[in-house]
Design an enzyme around this catalytic site. Structure first.
Site, mmCIF file in Angstrom:
data_model
loop_
_atom_site.group_PDB
_atom_site.id
_atom_site.type_symbol
_atom_site.label_atom_id
_atom_site.label_comp_id
_atom_site.label_asym_id
_atom_site.label_seq_id
_atom_site.Cartn_x
_atom_site.Cartn_y
_atom_site.Cartn_z
ATOM 1 N N GLY A 81 -60.275 -9.532 -51.127
ATOM 2 C CA GLY A 81 -61.362 -8.562 -51.084
ATOM 3 C C GLY A 81 -62.705 -9.244 -51.295
ATOM 4 O O GLY A 81 -62.806 -10.469 -51.322
ATOM 5 N N ASP A 83 -66.896 -8.376 -53.201
ATOM 6 C CA ASP A 83 -67.794 -7.441 -53.889
ATOM 7 C C ASP A 83 -69.000 -7.114 -53.026
ATOM 8 O O ASP A 83 -69.505 -5.999 -53.037
ATOM 9 C CB ASP A 83 -68.274 -8.056 -55.207
ATOM 10 N N GLU A 102 -59.525 -18.129 -56.022
ATOM 11 C CA GLU A 102 -59.667 -17.495 -54.707
ATOM 12 C C GLU A 102 -60.381 -18.416 -53.725
ATOM 13 O O GLU A 102 -60.022 -18.505 -52.557
ATOM 14 C CB GLU A 102 -60.441 -16.184 -54.833
HETATM 15 O O1 DER Z 1 -62.622 -10.615 -57.969
HETATM 16 C C1 DER Z 1 -62.570 -10.740 -56.758
HETATM 17 O O2 DER Z 1 -62.970 -11.750 -56.167
HETATM 18 C C2 DER Z 1 -62.085 -9.581 -55.934
HETATM 19 O O3 DER Z 1 -61.434 -10.022 -54.777
HETATM 20 C C3 DER Z 1 -63.301 -8.741 -55.574
HETATM 21 O O4 DER Z 1 -64.176 -9.555 -54.854
HETATM 22 C C4 DER Z 1 -62.948 -7.490 -54.805
HETATM 23 O O5 DER Z 1 -62.257 -6.651 -55.687
HETATM 24 P P1 DER Z 1 -61.929 -5.140 -55.267
HETATM 25 O O6 DER Z 1 -61.031 -5.229 -54.043
HETATM 26 O O7 DER Z 1 -61.206 -4.572 -56.469
HETATM 27 O O8 DER Z 1 -63.240 -4.458 -54.989
#
Ligand code: DER
Length: 212
Positions: A81, A83, A102
């Site tokens: 995912g 932000d 990540e």
């Molecule tokens: O912490 C992270 O890097 C997550 O992947 C973040 O960027 C997205 O988290 P979410 O899918 O809960 O919005």
């Protein structure tokens, strides 16, 4: 909610990119939480590496074969995912405090795919930018970085202190270079477009799938 439906739709779209035999990097967060059951439902025979203990636990509970990252030197695909997603493909990640692992997994993947609901697309990148800092010399590192706040979360699995840069971000590339040069910084949550292959954003009933 609409946002949860969008997260699920984006996750399901990315799951269709995963084929039998693939080495798959699994990201962290509430959007990835929809990816895991989508992968389990597809019944694809894959080997997975997780970027956080909570992804690992959820993947294991769904019967996905997850293993340590130690001896794997590349992934066919990594899905995660974000932000913030800027029009040029710059990302902010780390809301879930897993950005260091990540970024390593994204960089080791032939294809890094970002999945998101429509609330994540932004006109321009702004703070907060997540940080992982060595606990040794923390105050001096924070002084070098400038305006920071400490996150109220446990130490990262790699022993780092999670914080956020809350100062100005004039240009993501310049800010990424400045932060990366700070001794004591493990990694920051600015992900360059060069790392990203696909961005899949669910907006209402529509799936926007673009390559960067
Ligand atoms: O912490 C992270 O890097 C997550 O992947 C973040 O960027 C997205 O988290 P979410 O899918 O809960 O919005």
């Amino acid at each position: 909610s609409l946002t949860e439906r969008e997260k699920q739709a984006a996750a399901r779209a990315a799951a269709t990119l995963v084929q039998d035999g693939m080495l798959v990097g699994l990201g962290t967060g509430s959007t990835v939480a929809y990816l895991l059951p989508a992968l389990a439902e597809r019944g694809v025979r894959i080997r997975c590496v997780s970027t956080s203990p909570r992804t690992e636990e959820a993947a294991r509970a769904l019967g996905l074969a997850t293993e340590a990252f130690g001896d794997i030197d590349r992934f066919d695909i990594a899905i995660d995912g974000a932000d913030q997603i800027a029009p040029d493909g710059w990302l902010v990640k780390g809301g879930g405090a897993a950005h260091t692992r990540e970024k390593v997994v994204a960089a080791a993947a032939d294809r890094f795919v970002v999945i998101a609901d429509s609330s994540k697309t932004v006109e321009r990148i702004t703070a907060p930018i997540p940080l992982e800092l060595l606990s040794f010399g923390l105050a001096a590192t924070r002084r070098r970085i400038g305006a920071t706040t400490l996150r109220d979360v446990p130490l990262s699995p790699d022993g780092g202190v999670i914080a956020d840069y809350v100062g100005d971000v004039v240009d993501p590339a310049a800010e990424a270079a400045r932060l990366s040069a700070v001794p004591g910084l493990v990694d920051h949550g600015l992900f360059p477009p060069a790392l990203v292959a696909d961005i899949i954003v669910a907006r209402g009933a529509e799936i926007e799938h673009r390559t960067v």
